[in-house]
Scaffold this motif. Sequence first.
Motif, PDB file in Angstrom:
ATOM      1  N   ALA A 216      -0.709  -1.263  -6.737  1.00 49.34           N
ATOM      2  CA  ALA A 216      -0.426  -1.555  -8.075  1.00 49.34           C
ATOM      3  C   ALA A 216       0.018  -2.881  -8.565  1.00 49.34           C
ATOM      4  CB  ALA A 216       0.604  -0.691  -8.677  1.00 49.34           C
TER       5      ALA A 216
ATOM      6  N   THR B  59      -6.516   7.730   1.632  1.00 55.48           N
ATOM      7  CA  THR B  59      -6.481   7.089   0.419  1.00 55.48           C
ATOM      8  C   THR B  59      -4.884   6.401   0.175  1.00 55.48           C
ATOM      9  OG1 THR B  59      -7.733   8.596  -0.592  1.00 55.48           O
ATOM     10  CG2 THR B  59      -6.579   7.537  -1.940  1.00 55.48           C
TER      11      THR B  59
ATOM     12  N   TRP C  83      -2.775   3.267  -2.497  1.00 53.45           N
ATOM     13  CA  TRP C  83      -2.869   2.601  -3.893  1.00 53.45           C
ATOM     14  C   TRP C  83      -2.101   1.224  -3.798  1.00 53.45           C
ATOM     15  CZ3 TRP C  83      -4.488   4.778  -8.535  1.00 53.45           C
ATOM     16  CH2 TRP C  83      -5.163   6.115  -8.337  1.00 53.45           C
TER      17      TRP C  83
ATOM     18  N   GLU D 176      -0.020   6.935  -6.209  1.00 54.86           N
ATOM     19  CA  GLU D 176       0.173   5.840  -7.572  1.00 54.86           C
ATOM     20  C   GLU D 176       1.364   5.472  -8.030  1.00 54.86           C
ATOM     21  OE1 GLU D 176      -2.112   5.204 -11.912  1.00 54.86           O
ATOM     22  OE2 GLU D 176      -2.032   7.178 -10.876  1.00 54.86           O
TER      23      GLU D 176
ATOM     24  N   LYS E  96       0.787  -1.396   0.020  1.00 54.70           N
ATOM     25  CA  LYS E  96       0.002  -0.020  -0.059  1.00 54.70           C
ATOM     26  C   LYS E  96       0.992   1.157  -0.104  1.00 54.70           C
ATOM     27  CE  LYS E  96      -3.598  -2.415   2.712  1.00 54.70           C
ATOM     28  NZ  LYS E  96      -4.094  -2.359   3.960  1.00 54.70           N
TER      29      LYS E  96
ATOM     30  N   GLU F 101      -4.056  -0.771 -11.358  1.00 48.76           N
ATOM     31  CA  GLU F 101      -3.978  -0.053  -9.938  1.00 48.76           C
ATOM     32  C   GLU F 101      -5.444  -0.019  -9.615  1.00 48.76           C
ATOM     33  OE1 GLU F 101      -3.221   2.087 -12.918  1.00 48.76           O
ATOM     34  OE2 GLU F 101      -0.860   1.662 -12.971  1.00 48.76           O
ATOM     35  N   GLU F 102      -5.275   0.010  -8.294  1.00 47.83           N
ATOM     36  CA  GLU F 102      -6.508   0.259  -7.492  1.00 47.83           C
ATOM     37  C   GLU F 102      -6.202   1.213  -6.397  1.00 47.83           C
ATOM     38  OE1 GLU F 102      -7.118  -3.603  -5.566  1.00 47.83           O
ATOM     39  OE2 GLU F 102      -7.855  -4.720  -7.290  1.00 47.83           O
ATOM     40  N   LYS F 103      -7.320   1.918  -6.324  1.00 51.06           N
ATOM     41  CA  LYS F 103      -7.251   3.260  -5.375  1.00 51.06           C
ATOM     42  C   LYS F 103      -8.273   2.918  -4.134  1.00 51.06           C
ATOM     43  CE  LYS F 103      -7.961   8.179  -5.124  1.00 51.06           C
ATOM     44  NZ  LYS F 103      -8.310   9.341  -5.700  1.00 51.06           N
TER      45      LYS F 103
END
Length: 162
Positions: free
Chosen positions: A103, A99, A101, A20, A16, A89-91
Amino acid sequence: MIKEKGFPFFVGQSEKFATEKGARDDALRHALKKAAVYINTLVTDKFQKLLASHNVSSQIKDPTVVSREFEEQLSTALVNRMAVREWYEEKWQDESGRTYWIAFLLSEVPASSIDETYKRTAQIEKGIMQKRYDEALDEKAKEQFKAALDAFDEAIRRGFEP
């Protein structure tokens, strides 16, 4: 590791990250590390079998030393030649609302770069063995160095075949 048309593919996954870019960089590092470990394991096994098939004593040439030389060269080759084929990618948000990210990537390593590195390593080791052969005074040692030279000639001629 996935293989398609002679290209080994490796998946990388990040931890995490707040950005990004941080997640993407970490996923790439992860894929590079996985590729290096996997390929180096194959090469170490190949050099061990090659030297054993030529009856080269580990006192003359230790396959582990050869694989270390390969690993150093491979690291440079992987950084320069590994290509990312696909990113994902996931947010997310954690429970506190921050927040982060994660990847993922699918990367490929051209088989030709592995083969080139393998042959270059064999050429370096052959040069070392040739020098030791030329300096050896004992006939038994000369025989072992000659066997090592033959093994590395075979490695150069055949190239890397997993």
